[in-house]
Structure formats: structure tokens, C-alpha cells
Design a protein around this motif. Structure first.
Motif, PDB file in Angstrom:
ATOM      1  N   ASP A   1       0.865  -1.183   0.000  1.00  0.00           N
ATOM      2  CA  ASP A   1       0.000   0.000   0.000  1.00  0.00           C
ATOM      3  C   ASP A   1       0.897   1.227   0.000  1.00  0.00           C
ATOM      4  OD1 ASP A   1      -2.696   1.330   2.084  1.00  0.00           O
ATOM      5  OD2 ASP A   1      -2.331   1.431  -0.070  1.00  0.00           O
ATOM      6  N   TYR A   2       0.401   2.301  -0.597  1.00  0.00           N
ATOM      7  CA  TYR A   2       1.205   3.506  -0.752  1.00  0.00           C
ATOM      8  C   TYR A   2       0.404   4.753  -0.392  1.00  0.00           C
ATOM      9  CZ  TYR A   2       4.239   0.502  -3.558  1.00  0.00           C
ATOM     10  OH  TYR A   2       5.067  -0.501  -3.987  1.00  0.00           O
ATOM     11  N   ALA A   3       1.112   5.770   0.037  1.00  0.00           N
ATOM     12  CA  ALA A   3       0.501   7.080   0.170  1.00  0.00           C
ATOM     13  C   ALA A   3       0.194   7.605  -1.233  1.00  0.00           C
ATOM     14  CB  ALA A   3       1.453   8.033   0.886  1.00  0.00           C
ATOM     15  N   GLY A   4      -0.867   8.370  -1.332  1.00  0.00           N
ATOM     16  CA  GLY A   4      -1.257   8.882  -2.634  1.00  0.00           C
ATOM     17  C   GLY A   4      -0.184   9.726  -3.300  1.00  0.00           C
ATOM     18  N   SER A   5       0.598  10.420  -2.489  1.00  0.00           N
ATOM     19  CA  SER A   5       1.612  11.328  -3.032  1.00  0.00           C
ATOM     20  C   SER A   5       2.784  10.610  -3.693  1.00  0.00           C
ATOM     21  CB  SER A   5       2.141  12.229  -1.911  1.00  0.00           C
ATOM     22  OG  SER A   5       2.704  11.458  -0.880  1.00  0.00           O
ATOM     23  N   VAL A   6       2.935   9.314  -3.415  1.00  0.00           N
ATOM     24  CA  VAL A   6       4.064   8.578  -3.986  1.00  0.00           C
ATOM     25  C   VAL A   6       3.630   7.457  -4.917  1.00  0.00           C
ATOM     26  CG1 VAL A   6       5.399   9.113  -1.912  1.00  0.00           C
ATOM     27  CG2 VAL A   6       4.338   6.845  -2.154  1.00  0.00           C
ATOM     28  N   LYS A   7       2.340   7.179  -4.953  1.00  0.00           N
ATOM     29  CA  LYS A   7       1.851   6.068  -5.771  1.00  0.00           C
ATOM     30  C   LYS A   7       2.223   6.288  -7.239  1.00  0.00           C
ATOM     31  CE  LYS A   7      -1.877   4.387  -4.196  1.00  0.00           C
ATOM     32  NZ  LYS A   7      -3.285   4.128  -3.806  1.00  0.00           N
ATOM     33  N   GLY A   8       2.770   5.250  -7.833  1.00  0.00           N
ATOM     34  CA  GLY A   8       3.210   5.340  -9.225  1.00  0.00           C
ATOM     35  C   GLY A   8       4.650   5.775  -9.390  1.00  0.00           C
ATOM     36  N   ARG A   9       5.242   6.309  -8.315  1.00  0.00           N
ATOM     37  CA  ARG A   9       6.644   6.734  -8.375  1.00  0.00           C
ATOM     38  C   ARG A   9       7.535   5.886  -7.478  1.00  0.00           C
ATOM     39  NH1 ARG A   9       8.064  11.584  -6.464  1.00  0.00           N
ATOM     40  NH2 ARG A   9       6.356  11.696  -4.937  1.00  0.00           N
ATOM     41  N   PHE A  10       7.013   5.450  -6.361  1.00  0.00           N
ATOM     42  CA  PHE A  10       7.778   4.661  -5.397  1.00  0.00           C
ATOM     43  C   PHE A  10       7.307   3.209  -5.445  1.00  0.00           C
ATOM     44  CE2 PHE A  10       8.827   8.221  -2.087  1.00  0.00           C
ATOM     45  CZ  PHE A  10       9.308   9.015  -3.113  1.00  0.00           C
ATOM     46  N   THR A  11       8.240   2.299  -5.207  1.00  0.00           N
ATOM     47  CA  THR A  11       7.911   0.880  -5.129  1.00  0.00           C
ATOM     48  C   THR A  11       8.589   0.271  -3.914  1.00  0.00           C
ATOM     49  OG1 THR A  11       7.770   0.726  -7.537  1.00  0.00           O
ATOM     50  CG2 THR A  11       7.982  -1.332  -6.314  1.00  0.00           C
ATOM     51  N   ILE A  12       7.787  -0.369  -3.080  1.00  0.00           N
ATOM     52  CA  ILE A  12       8.336  -1.054  -1.919  1.00  0.00           C
ATOM     53  C   ILE A  12       8.460  -2.535  -2.250  1.00  0.00           C
ATOM     54  CG2 ILE A  12       6.082  -1.431  -0.818  1.00  0.00           C
ATOM     55  CD1 ILE A  12       7.493  -0.945   1.902  1.00  0.00           C
ATOM     56  N   SER A  13       9.539  -3.132  -1.807  1.00  0.00           N
ATOM     57  CA  SER A  13       9.755  -4.558  -2.010  1.00  0.00           C
ATOM     58  C   SER A  13      10.478  -5.126  -0.803  1.00  0.00           C
ATOM     59  CB  SER A  13      10.546  -4.816  -3.296  1.00  0.00           C
ATOM     60  OG  SER A  13      11.816  -4.205  -3.225  1.00  0.00           O
ATOM     61  N   ARG A  14      10.635  -6.438  -0.827  1.00  0.00           N
ATOM     62  CA  ARG A  14      11.204  -7.063   0.362  1.00  0.00           C
ATOM     63  C   ARG A  14      11.918  -8.352  -0.025  1.00  0.00           C
ATOM     64  NH1 ARG A  14       7.055  -8.260   5.318  1.00  0.00           N
ATOM     65  NH2 ARG A  14       8.403  -9.590   6.577  1.00  0.00           N
ATOM     66  N   ASP A  15      13.058  -8.575   0.574  1.00  0.00           N
ATOM     67  CA  ASP A  15      13.781  -9.829   0.436  1.00  0.00           C
ATOM     68  C   ASP A  15      13.717 -10.520   1.783  1.00  0.00           C
ATOM     69  OD1 ASP A  15      15.587 -11.908   0.249  1.00  0.00           O
ATOM     70  OD2 ASP A  15      17.025 -10.776  -0.947  1.00  0.00           O
ATOM     71  N   ASN A  16      12.824 -11.481   1.910  1.00  0.00           N
ATOM     72  CA  ASN A  16      12.636 -12.131   3.208  1.00  0.00           C
ATOM     73  C   ASN A  16      13.840 -12.959   3.627  1.00  0.00           C
ATOM     74  OD1 ASN A  16      10.031 -11.099   3.671  1.00  0.00           O
ATOM     75  ND2 ASN A  16       9.126 -12.689   2.394  1.00  0.00           N
ATOM     76  N   THR A  17      14.632 -13.417   2.664  1.00  0.00           N
ATOM     77  CA  THR A  17      15.822 -14.195   3.017  1.00  0.00           C
ATOM     78  C   THR A  17      16.866 -13.319   3.696  1.00  0.00           C
ATOM     79  OG1 THR A  17      16.928 -13.843   0.895  1.00  0.00           O
ATOM     80  CG2 THR A  17      15.423 -15.713   1.051  1.00  0.00           C
ATOM     81  N   LYS A  18      16.807 -12.021   3.424  1.00  0.00           N
ATOM     82  CA  LYS A  18      17.756 -11.087   4.021  1.00  0.00           C
ATOM     83  C   LYS A  18      17.098 -10.197   5.066  1.00  0.00           C
ATOM     84  CE  LYS A  18      20.545 -10.748  -0.211  1.00  0.00           C
ATOM     85  NZ  LYS A  18      21.082  -9.840  -1.249  1.00  0.00           N
ATOM     86  N   ASN A  19      15.790 -10.399   5.313  1.00  0.00           N
ATOM     87  CA  ASN A  19      15.043  -9.542   6.247  1.00  0.00           C
ATOM     88  C   ASN A  19      15.254  -8.074   5.911  1.00  0.00           C
ATOM     89  OD1 ASN A  19      13.894 -11.600   7.993  1.00  0.00           O
ATOM     90  ND2 ASN A  19      15.979 -11.957   8.688  1.00  0.00           N
ATOM     91  N   THR A  20      15.189  -7.772   4.639  1.00  0.00           N
ATOM     92  CA  THR A  20      15.459  -6.423   4.162  1.00  0.00           C
ATOM     93  C   THR A  20      14.310  -5.924   3.305  1.00  0.00           C
ATOM     94  OG1 THR A  20      17.844  -6.795   4.198  1.00  0.00           O
ATOM     95  CG2 THR A  20      17.044  -4.982   2.842  1.00  0.00           C
ATOM     96  N   ALA A  21      13.919  -4.685   3.554  1.00  0.00           N
ATOM     97  CA  ALA A  21      12.925  -4.019   2.735  1.00  0.00           C
ATOM     98  C   ALA A  21      13.607  -2.923   1.934  1.00  0.00           C
ATOM     99  CB  ALA A  21      11.821  -3.423   3.591  1.00  0.00           C
TER     100      ALA A  21
END
Length: 116
Positions: free
Chosen positions: A58-78
Motif C-alpha cells: 500500500d502507498y501514500a497517494g503522493s508517492v503512488k506510481g513513483r515509489f515501489t516497496i519490495s522485500r527480500d525475506n531471506t535477508k530480512n530487508t525491505a
């Protein structure tokens, strides 16, 4: 206890890109979501993006379409990939983890400055 270490901030020109990282350590087994917030000078801390264990985002409206969040669970890193950056994206960015038990954890924050 969970420790969070943010990295990847810095100075970039408008229209540029940055990728933030948040590495979690400690009792990471209780993490149910990882999120990014930001706080600009004189403003309250605001939500930017969240990614849950099942991959839902989920994203704030001000960043939607420009920001992408992802996650590597093997590294516990976002990660937060930030594109088409604007001067109003300038802020200290904080990583937060949400847990199956009580309490959330916050990183120390990292400065992102968008300026020509």
C-alpha cells in the motif's frame, strides 16, 4: 528486540532516483509487515509505503506510481525504490516493522534531499 538499519539516502536532482534499504536483525520472526515513513522539517511523520508478509503493498497517494516497496525475506530487508523524485520528497525517511506481538520498531532515519 529488533534492530533496523537504513541505508541508501543522499542528495539527488529532481527527476532522479534513489533506492533505500532497511535491514532488520534480531527477533525478525515476529515481523508481519515492513513500512517506510518520512518526516520533512516542520511536518509530522507521514506514511509512505508498507509491504506485508504476504506481499500485499500500500502507498501514500503522493508517492503512488513513483515509489515501489519490495522485500527480500531471506535477508530480512525491505527496499524503497524512489523514482521521479520531487523537491517535496525531501525528508528523513524511517523504516518501521510491525509485529505479531505488541510494539513496533523504528530505524534511526536517513536523509533524502531532492535539490538541483
Amino acid at each position: 528486540q529488533v534492530q533496523l538499519a537504513e541505508s541508501g539516502g543522499g542528495l539527488v536532482q529532481p527527476g532522479g532516483s534513489l533506492r533505500l534499504s532497511c535491514a532488520a536483525s534480531g527477533n525478525t520472526a515476529t515481523i508481519v509487515a515492513m513500512a517506510w515513513y518520512r518526516q520533512a522539517p516542520g511536518n509530522q511523520r507521514e506514511f509512505v509505503a508498507i509491504i506485508e508478509n504476504d506481499g500485499h503493498t500500500d502507498y501514500a497517494g503522493s508517492v503512488k506510481g513513483r515509489f515501489t516497496i519490495s522485500r527480500d525475506n531471506t535477508k530480512n530487508t525491505a527496499y524503497l525504490q524512489m523514482n521521479s523524485l520531487k523537491p517535496e520528497d525531501t525528508a528523513v525517511y524511517y523504516c518501521k516493522t510491525e509485529h505479531s506481538g505488541p510494539g513496533d520498531y523504528w530505524g534511526r532515519g536517513i536523509q533524502v534531499t531532492i535539490s538541483s
